[in-house]
Design an enzyme around this catalytic site. Structure first.
Site, PDB file in Angstrom:
ATOM      1  N   LYS A   1       0.834  -1.424   0.023  1.00  0.00           N
ATOM      2  CA  LYS A   1       0.051  -0.153  -0.089  1.00  0.00           C
ATOM      3  C   LYS A   1       1.113   1.316  -0.075  1.00  0.00           C
ATOM      4  O   LYS A   1       0.629   2.115  -0.960  1.00  0.00           O
ATOM      5  CB  LYS A   1      -0.955  -0.057   1.222  1.00  0.00           C
ATOM      6  CG  LYS A   1      -1.896  -1.365   1.339  1.00  0.00           C
ATOM      7  CD  LYS A   1      -3.060  -1.200   2.251  1.00  0.00           C
ATOM      8  CE  LYS A   1      -2.307  -1.342   3.695  1.00  0.00           C
ATOM      9  NZ  LYS A   1      -1.639  -2.897   3.815  1.00  0.00           N
TER      10      LYS A   1
ATOM     11  N   ASP B   1      -1.654   6.783   6.107  1.00  0.00           N
ATOM     12  CA  ASP B   1      -1.594   5.267   6.513  1.00  0.00           C
ATOM     13  C   ASP B   1      -2.599   5.094   7.739  1.00  0.00           C
ATOM     14  O   ASP B   1      -2.516   5.834   8.506  1.00  0.00           O
ATOM     15  CB  ASP B   1      -0.014   4.832   6.829  1.00  0.00           C
ATOM     16  CG  ASP B   1      -0.038   3.375   6.815  1.00  0.00           C
ATOM     17  OD1 ASP B   1      -0.831   2.676   6.278  1.00  0.00           O
ATOM     18  OD2 ASP B   1       1.115   2.772   7.139  1.00  0.00           O
TER      19      ASP B   1
ATOM     20  N   THR C   1      -5.674  -1.448   7.242  1.00  0.00           N
ATOM     21  CA  THR C   1      -5.721  -2.967   7.195  1.00  0.00           C
ATOM     22  C   THR C   1      -6.959  -3.476   7.602  1.00  0.00           C
ATOM     23  O   THR C   1      -7.235  -4.599   7.628  1.00  0.00           O
ATOM     24  CB  THR C   1      -4.500  -3.208   8.350  1.00  0.00           C
ATOM     25  OG1 THR C   1      -4.874  -2.732   9.569  1.00  0.00           O
ATOM     26  CG2 THR C   1      -3.226  -3.007   7.779  1.00  0.00           C
TER      27      THR C   1
END
Length: 361
Positions: free
Chosen positions: A82, A127, A176
């Site tokens: 990613k 993130d 995630t």
């Protein structure tokens, strides 16, 4: 986290230096290592073909027409690329990449600082975006939709609203756990890309490429052995390659072939299916202590003295993908593949057999 702890212990094996110095050098070395192996263009990127082809078209259109690239969300287990995709997209756009994480943006002022520091058509990568504070997330909505940021100066009745116009930019989010993102935030992304575990051929290509960049001698069988045990995850493959390199240098002639790769990974307790000590402990608890299940995740976590989040985010995704565990409304169940992998006799499935499945009725 448990897996990170095991990886740090493996990285420290054989290193005869002060612990605090080793820790600092290891962190710096890891960042440099990952940076050296990270693809720079779509042409260098291996795997995730459907995602790459669609991104290639979107990026080419944005570059040709001069409009900002749409906001995209990348979801999937850790280590699948990613962050690497964010670097590639920014490089292909010829734009500056600004990187941060959800937990780091802990208040509205931090978000304002990030957004006002963006240039036209810059790329902002967040993130673990599912961990954004709700107040920060709500202030991100107008920035994503209208490229503006509303700031209130002062308190109480004398507070004054100031609207700051932002340059067009692209937000790339990574998570995630996409299920933890709110619906309003999900709707503001142009598309959600789900990254999958890599096929063995792609993993072998990645190991071979990494070995070439590191100037390591490796044959096809050696690369495939490392790839086979890397859980379909490039980050893990690169780490295992570095450990195998150590064994090849000390116990071999420096070249990596299948025998030395298998020996090194056996020593590191990574088995032929890519399962490490924590994975096998998870399966052993479900199979031996709970007769194959069903069993709740909290019971497994308590039995292993591990955090539930570690098991859900780090351990279970690969075990589910590989077919060793199944999730049911009643809890986790070990599959026949798990029994065979651990060398256990499979339970009797008939109601009269007294096995796990029989006791469910």
């Amino acid at each position: 986290m448990a897996r990170k702890k095991h990886e740090d212990q493996a990285e420290a094996a054989g290193a005869e230096r002060a612990p605090e110095v080793a820790s600092e050098e290891r962190g710096s070395s890891e960042r440099a290592y990952q940076s050296a192996l990270r693809p720079a263009t779509f042409g260098d990127y291996v795997g995730q073909k459907e995602v790459i082809e669609n991104l290639r078209i979107s990026v080419a259109a944005a570059r040709q027409q001069g409009w900002p690239l749409d906001h995209f969300l990348f979801a999937g287990p850790p280590g699948l690329g990613k962050t690497t995709l964010a670097h590639v997209i920014a490089a292909e756009l010829g734009a500056k990449l600004h990187m941060t994480s959800g937990p780091a943006i802990d208040h509205k002022g931090m978000l304002a600082s990030l957004l006002t520091g963006l240039g036209e058509r810059d790329v902002l990568f967040i993130d673990e975006i599912h961990r954004l504070h709700p107040v920060v997330e709500e202030n991100l909505y107008p920035a994503m939709e209208d490229f503006r940021f509303d700031l209130f100066i002062g308190d109480g009745p004398h507070a004054k609203a100031v609207t700051m116009q932002l340059p067009p930019f692209t937000l790339l989010g990574a998570t995630t756990r996409m299920g933890l993102l709110s619906a309003p935030l999900l709707e503001r992304f142009g598309f959600h890309w789900q990254l999958r575990y890599y096929e063995l051929d792609d993993m072998t290509h990645i190991v071979t490429r990494s070995a070439r960049l590191l100037e390591l001698a490796i044959d096809a069988d050696g690369a495939r052995e490392v790839a086979r045990r890397a859980r379909g995850t490039p980050r893990i493959a690169n780490r295992l390659l570095r450990r195998v390199r150590d064994f090849a240098a000390i116990e071999g002639d420096g070249s990596i072939e299948r025998g030395i790769a298998a020996h090194a990974l056996d020593q590191l307790r990574v088995d032929d299916q890519g399962l490490d000590a924590l994975d096998r402990a998870y399966l052993t608890v479900v199979v031996d202590r709970f007769d194959g299940g069903p069993v709740g995740i909290d019971a497994i976590a308590a039995s292993l003295s591990e955090d539930r989040g570690t098991l859900e985010d780090v351990v279970e995704p690969f075990l589910l993908q590989a077919g060793f565990v199944a999730r049911t409304p009643r809890g986790r169940i070990a599959t026949m593949a798990a029994f065979h992998h651990l060398g256990r006799a499979a339970p009797d499935k008939t109601p009269s057999g007294g096995g796990t499945q029989g006791r469910l009725f």
